[in-house]
Design an enzyme around this catalytic site. Structure first.
Site, PDB file in Angstrom:
ATOM      1  CG  ASP A  51      -2.166  -0.888   0.928  1.00 28.77           C
ATOM      2  OD1 ASP A  51      -2.572  -0.972  -0.247  1.00 28.77           O
ATOM      3  OD2 ASP A  51      -2.682  -1.490   1.872  1.00 28.77           O
ATOM      4  CG  ASP A  71      -7.653  -3.659  -2.397  1.00 26.78           C
ATOM      5  OD1 ASP A  71      -8.050  -4.697  -2.956  1.00 26.78           O
ATOM      6  OD2 ASP A  71      -8.022  -3.333  -1.261  1.00 26.78           O
ATOM      7  NE  ARG A 102     -12.548  -0.133   0.405  1.00 25.78           N
ATOM      8  CZ  ARG A 102     -13.197  -0.558   1.482  1.00 25.78           C
ATOM      9  NH1 ARG A 102     -14.475  -0.280   1.620  1.00 25.78           N
ATOM     10  NH2 ARG A 102     -12.598  -1.236   2.428  1.00 25.78           N
ATOM     11  CD1 TRP A 158     -10.158  -1.808  -3.808  1.00 27.00           C
ATOM     12  CD2 TRP A 158      -9.717   0.296  -4.433  1.00 27.00           C
ATOM     13  NE1 TRP A 158      -9.992  -1.042  -2.668  1.00 27.00           N
ATOM     14  CE2 TRP A 158      -9.718   0.249  -3.020  1.00 27.00           C
ATOM     15  CE3 TRP A 158      -9.455   1.523  -5.054  1.00 27.00           C
ATOM     16  CZ2 TRP A 158      -9.492   1.368  -2.218  1.00 27.00           C
ATOM     17  CZ3 TRP A 158      -9.226   2.648  -4.256  1.00 27.00           C
ATOM     18  CH2 TRP A 158      -9.245   2.568  -2.875  1.00 27.00           C
ATOM     19  CB  SER A 186     -12.904  -4.220   7.840  1.00 28.07           C
ATOM     20  OG  SER A 186     -12.437  -5.524   7.896  1.00 28.07           O
TER      21      SER A 186
END
Ligand code: GLY
Length: 393
Positions: free
Chosen positions: A106, A166, A238, A242, A354
């Site tokens: 990330d 992601d 999500r 992404w 989450s």
């Protein structure tokens, strides 16, 4: 459950450019209100009862807060925002120098909206140095066997030989690093990862896997699995977003024509599984009538992807992408954006970070709250609608 029909989609009005500007004014005033509490500190990944608390520069999310500051600086020219952005870039440089909590893919989410953005906007050498070091760290996570960047955990972890969808948003950091240094290593790795990811996470019906495992010995694709979606085989809302933004970015950098039908496929799947107000529930398995939380951040991310891809496709399709994004943003600004700043210090309500289910492997937190990327991508989408924006990604 029920999902929206194309007729209903067309009935949702589009947000106009003027309305986008006004929504951006409101978001910027909230960011400025927050500076006192969140200059030396960052906002936590998600709010609790509508309020973010302060945190150090940890986790995968603080770059979104700095990104909000830069977007607000672009919109207002307020010098206090620039100062805050500069202080935060120094914190990101310290983080990468000291390798604090950087064992993750990330790094793009952390360093693109903070340090690449700050460098593009102000020419900051601190931002440039920090982002280049982050790119160097990111490519250490690339596995030749399997041709992918490992998402989570130590590289020798027995149970984490996988990529996640992601990561497509982490790759612009690598393209930027190659552009900036002239060294092709970064973008070559990005390109190989995009190819591996899009070859494996997209299912035949264009729904997407959240994570995909490879065989550590042979590098062969092994199996898909969810972490944050409802169940294996469903489409985490999500993750699908992404996928929309990620394929748009993949196309932006590679110009590979085969990515256009992938973008169209994942977008169509998303559209076909939206509720009436165009803001998805946290997993696309759920629709109107289900007692489930929404993920408003997914709609903002998808809007940004549509607005990015609109630049590259033929004019008719580009107009459709812009129109869809403007409808998503109409719903978000009217029904989800924080209106009363005393009730929340965030920007967009009803997002889900989450959500634990009997069939997934994630912990349970940040459900039906604001979260940092939801706020950031909301501002990014409004900015994209309001002006010709020099993209941070
Ligand atoms: N990239 C982590 C998430 O979307 O929750």
């Amino acid at each position: 459950m029920s999902w929206i029909s194309w007729d209903a989609l067309e009935k949702m009005p589009e947000l106009t450019k003027e309305e986008a500007g006004r929504a951006l004014d409101a978001a910027c005033s909230q960011v400025i209100r927050n500076l006192d509490q969140f200059t030396d500190h960052f906002q936590k990944a998600y709010s609790e009862n509508g309020f973010y608390s302060p945190t150090e520069n940890v986790d995968w999310t603080p770059g979104f807060w700095t990104g909000e500051i830069w977007l607000a600086y672009e919109h207002t020219g307020n010098e206090a925002l620039k100062k805050a952005g500069e202080l935060q870039m120094a914190s990101f440089l310290k983080r990468i120098n000291e390798k604090q909590d950087v064992e993750t893919h990330d790094l793009g989410f952390m360093y693109s909206p903070s340090c690449v953005a700050g460098y593009k906007l102000t020419g900051s050498r601190v931002g440039r140095e920090a982002a280049l070091k982050a790119a160097e760290e990111l490519i250490t996570r690339f596995h030749e066997k399997g041709q992918f960047i490992q998402a989570w955990g130590p590289l020798d972890a027995p149970d984490n030989y996988r990529l996640i969808i992601d990561c497509l948003l982490n790759l612009p950091l690598l393209y930027w690093a190659s552009q900036e240094t002239g060294d092709p290593r970064y973008k070559e790795i990005a390109e190989r990862h995009i190819h591996t990811a899009l070859s494996n996470v997209i299912r035949p019906d264009f729904s997407t896997w959240h994570t995909f495992f490879f065989n550590r010995e042979t590098g062969e694709p092994d199996h898909g699995a969810t972490c944050q979606g409802y169940r294996d085989g469903s489409a985490w809302a999500r993750g699908q977003a992404w996928g929309i933004y990620g394929t748009a970015i993949g196309y932006k950098y590679t110009k590979r024509e085969s990515y256009i039908p992938v973008f169209e496929g994942v977008t169509n799947y998303y559209l076909e599984h939206l509720p009436e107000d165009l803001v998805p529930f946290w997993d696309l398995e759920f629709g109107d009538g289900d007692d489930q939380p929404r993920d408003s951040s997914s709609a903002s991310i998808a809007a940004c992807g549509l607005l990015e891809m609109a630049k590259y496709v033929e004019p008719e399709k580009g107009a459709l992408c812009r129109s869809l994004a403007a409808r998503f943003m109409k719903s978000l600004t009217e029904k989800y954006a924080v209106k009363d700043f005393d009730s929340s210090n965030g920007l967009v309500l009803h997002s889900t970070y989450s959500n634990h289910s009997p069939y997934n492997t994630c912990n349970h937190y940040g459900v039906d709250e604001c979260n940092l990327w939801g706020d950031y991508f909301y501002m990014e989408a409004l900015t994209r609608m309001y002006k010709d924006w020099n993209v941070y990604w």
